[in-house]
Design a protein around this motif. Structure first.
Motif, mmCIF file in Angstrom:
data_model
loop_
_atom_site.group_PDB
_atom_site.id
_atom_site.type_symbol
_atom_site.label_atom_id
_atom_site.label_comp_id
_atom_site.label_asym_id
_atom_site.label_seq_id
_atom_site.Cartn_x
_atom_site.Cartn_y
_atom_site.Cartn_z
ATOM 1 N N ARG A 153 0.840 -1.211 0.000
ATOM 2 C CA ARG A 153 0.000 0.000 0.000
ATOM 3 C C ARG A 153 0.868 1.251 0.000
ATOM 4 N N HIS A 154 1.942 1.224 0.774
ATOM 5 C CA HIS A 154 2.859 2.368 0.840
ATOM 6 C C HIS A 154 3.499 2.629 -0.520
ATOM 7 N N LEU A 155 4.012 1.585 -1.146
ATOM 8 C CA LEU A 155 4.662 1.742 -2.447
ATOM 9 C C LEU A 155 3.675 2.267 -3.494
ATOM 10 N N ARG A 156 2.486 1.722 -3.476
ATOM 11 C CA ARG A 156 1.462 2.155 -4.418
ATOM 12 C C ARG A 156 1.133 3.637 -4.211
ATOM 13 N N LEU A 183 19.722 2.714 -14.020
ATOM 14 C CA LEU A 183 20.054 4.118 -14.239
ATOM 15 C C LEU A 183 19.631 5.005 -13.071
ATOM 16 N N LEU A 184 18.965 4.404 -12.088
ATOM 17 C CA LEU A 184 18.397 5.194 -11.000
ATOM 18 C C LEU A 184 19.001 4.910 -9.635
ATOM 19 N N VAL A 185 19.176 3.630 -9.336
ATOM 20 C CA VAL A 185 19.514 3.213 -7.980
ATOM 21 C C VAL A 185 20.866 2.521 -7.957
ATOM 22 N N ALA A 186 21.776 3.021 -7.134
ATOM 23 C CA ALA A 186 23.053 2.333 -6.940
ATOM 24 C C ALA A 186 22.761 1.043 -6.201
ATOM 25 N N MET A 200 12.188 7.792 -2.252
ATOM 26 C CA MET A 200 11.460 6.963 -3.215
ATOM 27 C C MET A 200 10.754 7.827 -4.258
ATOM 28 N N ALA A 201 10.177 8.946 -3.808
ATOM 29 C CA ALA A 201 9.505 9.855 -4.733
ATOM 30 C C ALA A 201 10.500 10.427 -5.740
#
Length: 201
Positions: A24-27, A73-76, A104-105
């Motif tokens: 729910r949090h991720l969504r 390309l986003l997260v190490a 996260m945003a």
């Protein structure tokens, strides 16, 4: 109005109790950051779309996973996290295992920009060194969801198991890995080894 897929509501409701607040949090983070996002189900998992594939999430018996389609390309990411679970954040067993909502945003915004700009996901480098056979949890969970698949897989020789695991891990992109996962489960449920097409040639 956000584009909500009721199948994702069902997916969350049918997930383990520990997983529901994580999903729910991720969504919520995705929708708040990208109001125009669309939801769908692919490969039996929730996906979020924005001018193409944006990200996806999944729940298993003891952890959740979350990944961006162009996550490289986003997260190490450390190599072991990419092998222990799908996505870029490793095994997520509680909200504490995730970066902050603000972080996260920011990832979601960067992923949106990559899609808007038409940037392609980079190919993954193939590891050179031989490694111990470790079957990823997401692979085992997918096998358990298909009748007979786990039993067939356990009956395979170590080399036959390795062929499937290496095929998944050597995928150059997340889309390729998910397609291979779906195909692998289908073949294994039928008792077929990775190279079954050539075994009787």
């Amino acid at each position: 109005m956000p584009t909500i897929d009721p199948r994702i509501d069902d997916y969350i409701a049918n997930s383990a109790e520990f997983a529901q607040p994580i999903l729910r949090h991720l969504r919520q983070v995705v929708h708040e950051t990208c109001p125009d996002v669309e939801e769908t189900i692919k490969w039996s998992m929730p996906f979020f779309l924005y001018q193409g594939m944006l990200c996806n999430m999944a729940s298993f018996k003891a952890h959740c996973a979350f990944g961006f389609w162009k996550g490289e390309l986003l997260v190490a990411q450390e190599d072991d996290k990419g092998r222990e679970a799908m996505g870029q954040f490793g095994r997520i067993a509680s909200l504490k295992d995730l970066p902050s909502k603000k972080t996260m945003a920011a990832y979601v915004k960067k992923a949106m920009a990559l899609n808007t700009e038409g940037v392609q996901a980079p190919a993954r480098a193939k590891p050179n060194a031989a490694r111990e056979l470790v079957v990823p949890d997401y692979f085992l969970a997918a096998l358990e969801d298909k009748a007979g698949a786990r039993e067939h897989f356990e009956a395979f020789s170590p080399s036959a198991k390795r062929e499937y695991v290496d095929w998944l891990l050597d995928a150059k992109t997340e889309p390729t890995r998910l397609r291979r996962l779906e195909q692998a489960v289908e073949w294994i449920a039928e008792g077929k080894q990775r190279n079954w097409k050539y075994q009787n040639c």
